[in-house]
Design a protein around this motif. Structure first.
Motif, PDB file in Angstrom:
ATOM      1  N   SER A   1      41.304  44.270  42.317  1.00  0.00           N
ATOM      2  CA  SER A   1      40.378  45.190  42.268  1.00  0.00           C
ATOM      3  C   SER A   1      40.510  46.529  42.169  1.00  0.00           C
ATOM      4  O   SER A   1      41.861  46.701  43.058  1.00  0.00           O
ATOM      5  N   GLY A   2      39.872  47.671  41.981  1.00  0.00           N
ATOM      6  CA  GLY A   2      40.118  48.851  42.126  1.00  0.00           C
ATOM      7  C   GLY A   2      39.791  49.588  43.763  1.00  0.00           C
ATOM      8  O   GLY A   2      39.003  48.533  44.296  1.00  0.00           O
TER       9      GLY A   2
ATOM     10  N   ASP B   1      40.436  49.151  38.903  1.00  0.00           N
ATOM     11  CA  ASP B   1      41.337  47.688  38.273  1.00  0.00           C
ATOM     12  C   ASP B   1      42.416  47.503  37.978  1.00  0.00           C
ATOM     13  O   ASP B   1      42.547  48.934  36.635  1.00  0.00           O
TER      14      ASP B   1
ATOM     15  N   ILE C   1      43.738  40.473  37.473  1.00  0.00           N
ATOM     16  CA  ILE C   1      42.842  41.284  37.981  1.00  0.00           C
ATOM     17  C   ILE C   1      43.043  41.100  39.004  1.00  0.00           C
ATOM     18  O   ILE C   1      42.673  40.488  40.161  1.00  0.00           O
TER      19      ILE C   1
ATOM     20  N   SER D   1      37.236  51.255  35.496  1.00  0.00           N
ATOM     21  CA  SER D   1      37.624  51.913  34.964  1.00  0.00           C
ATOM     22  C   SER D   1      38.086  53.053  34.601  1.00  0.00           C
ATOM     23  O   SER D   1      38.595  53.655  33.634  1.00  0.00           O
TER      24      SER D   1
ATOM     25  N   LYS E   1      30.913  46.553  43.730  1.00  0.00           N
ATOM     26  CA  LYS E   1      32.173  45.769  43.631  1.00  0.00           C
ATOM     27  C   LYS E   1      32.363  44.937  43.411  1.00  0.00           C
ATOM     28  O   LYS E   1      31.950  44.085  43.972  1.00  0.00           O
TER      29      LYS E   1
ATOM     30  N   GLU F   1      39.076  45.168  50.648  1.00  0.00           N
ATOM     31  CA  GLU F   1      39.051  43.963  50.110  1.00  0.00           C
ATOM     32  C   GLU F   1      38.766  42.414  50.493  1.00  0.00           C
ATOM     33  O   GLU F   1      38.916  42.429  51.344  1.00  0.00           O
TER      34      GLU F   1
ATOM     35  N   PRO G   1      35.409  46.313  34.016  1.00  0.00           N
ATOM     36  CA  PRO G   1      35.979  46.216  35.498  1.00  0.00           C
ATOM     37  C   PRO G   1      35.769  47.870  35.273  1.00  0.00           C
ATOM     38  O   PRO G   1      35.748  48.404  34.483  1.00  0.00           O
TER      39      PRO G   1
ATOM     40  N   THR H   1      38.650  41.520  44.700  1.00  0.00           N
ATOM     41  CA  THR H   1      39.762  40.273  43.865  1.00  0.00           C
ATOM     42  C   THR H   1      39.490  38.743  44.057  1.00  0.00           C
ATOM     43  O   THR H   1      39.474  38.538  43.086  1.00  0.00           O
TER      44      THR H   1
END
Length: 441
Positions: free
Chosen positions: A244-245, A217, A242, A208, A253, A64, A206, A256
């Motif tokens: 990040s996932g 996300d 939002i 999902s 990707k 991340e 995003p 964040t």
């Protein structure tokens, strides 16, 4: 909605007796910062490092990236995630620029994790080699999450967000060096001059597509798989709505940090009232079943048409299965009379000869490519590795492998590596950072 982002430009980062910012120098009390990280009992080991552009450092597995920020007047930087739910996109938020908090696993990585080189040939493949980075290297006691191939370790991600809020809070009582103001009048209240310009809506897709919670996300803490296409103000995205996932080949990707700084949103703001009328964002989703993909595309097209959009930009996070959502959305918009441009990477195989997107359509005739995820990258050893280099080949990274009949292992005995672009942390930067494209021969 009116958002003021107050900027502090970080020239250097050092460790010291207290955490504060002065004249471009960010000083961090390492012990205090680690105490914030270790608020989660699942974190068993943690350390902080400072890495800067040009350092001979390789980071892997990177999970991340987050920009350190603080919200003026209290409230969490990430509403619904690090604190109570509240409206993002209004008011004032302060940001430490030219730096990020990077979260790196001490041992285990997975499908969605990536690599960053801070110098050498590899540095050109990721935006984060240009930043001064506070690197959290940590491990947890959660055996399942450390080894479950597609799920990022939640404890580490949330620790990174807490750390970014702790660091960002050191400027809460300071006057920013610069203020960026983001404001759009309600669509029906805009001047005739603005309404006379070509109108544009930005459609974001995003990550999902995972039906099980914990991968996708989050939008205000809400799993994006649970939503239908939704109209959002661009300020919300820039202001922490939002995160990040954790399910996506890493080069594809959106971290964040990317959501917090989204270059495409900023560029549309720059042109608003000059060359175009920026209507806002349709936040769409990625689905699994074909009827779900088609339904979402119809929602997006109807919404864009009802908003009066003359044109649209569609950006997808990922590739493969999401390509079907991406193309379906473009086709539905074109069928509704909305001229549409797509932003995506491609997966053309190591030889560049495969179909670039899983699904194609003649109506998707204006696509900006951010490069090939399958491009082979060969990099020499690096003096220092933060994390665990072996994870690149061992743990199922999208662009790494334990062994290959022709290429051998991704991680060689001398510390050099060979991998696909897939493993470069947020390397394709569909959000607008990318300098990559493709060539046709």
């Amino acid at each position: 909605m009116k958002l003021e982002l107050g900027n502090f430009y970080v020239k250097d980062i050092v460790f010291g007796d207290k955490t504060f910012y002065s004249e471009g120098i960010l000083t961090i009390n390492k012990d205090e910062a680690l105490n914030v990280v270790k608020e989660d009992e699942h974190i068993t080991e943690a350390d902080l490092f400072i890495v800067k552009p040009g350092d001979k450092v390789r980071l892997v597995p990177v999970k991340e990236a987050i920009e350190p920020r603080t919200r003026v007047g209290d409230g969490p930087v990430f509403p619904g995630v690090t604190g109570d739910l509240m409206q993002a996109g209004n008011g004032k938020t302060l940001a430490l620029k030219d730096c990020s908090v990077l979260v790196v696993g001490k041992h285990w990585g997975g499908f969605q994790d990536g690599l960053i080189d801070m110098s050498g040939e590899g540095a050109k493949y990721t935006y984060f080699s240009q930043l001064k980075n506070i690197v959290l290297v940590a491990d947890t006691d959660e055996e399942f999450e450390k080894r479950e191939q597609q799920k990022k370790n939640r404890a580490l991600r949330w620790a990174g967000m807490r750390l970014s809020e702790y660091i960002g809070s050191c400027v809460k009582d300071l006057e920013p060096e610069e203020i960026d103001t983001f404001e759009l009048d309600p669509i029906t209240k805009r001047s005739s001059d603005i309404n006379g310009l070509p109108s544009v809506v930005l459609v974001l897709q995003p990550q999902s597509q995972m039906e099980e919670l914990g991968y996708n996300d989050l939008i205000y803490g809400w799993d994006a798989n649970r939503m239908l296409p939704t109209f959002m103000h661009p300020n919300e995205v820039l202001d922490g709505a939002i995160i990040s996932g954790s399910f996506m080949p890493c080069s594809s990707k959106w971290s964040t940090y990317d959501f917090q700084n989204f270059p495409m949103i900023r560029r549309l703001y720059e042109e608003h009232g000059k060359t175009l009328n920026f209507l806002g964002i349709i936040m769409s989703n990625l689905n699994v079943a074909l009827d779900q993909k088609e339904r979402a595309a119809l929602f997006v097209a109807q919404m864009a048409k009802s908003l009066g959009a003359d044109s649209a930009i569609v950006a997808e996070e990922g590739y493969g299965n999401p390509d079907a959502d991406f193309i379906a959305c473009i086709v539905a918009l074109e069928d509704a009379g909305v001229k549409t441009i797509g932003l995506t990477n491609e997966c053309t195989g190591r030889d560049g000869k495969s179909q670039p997107l899983v699904t194609l359509d003649p109506k998707a005739n204006a696509i900006v490519s951010c490069g090939d995820v399958s491009q082979l990258i060969e990099l020499p050893p690096m003096e220092t590795v933060l994390g665990e280099l072996e994870s690149l080949g061992r743990d199922g990274f999208a662009g790494g492998w334990a062994g290959d009949e022709i290429l051998g292992p991704s991680v060689r005995d001398d510390g050099s590596i060979i991998m696909e672009n897939n493993s470069m942390f947020c390397g394709d930067q569909v959000v607008g950072w990318s300098t990559k494209t493709v060539k046709q021969f």
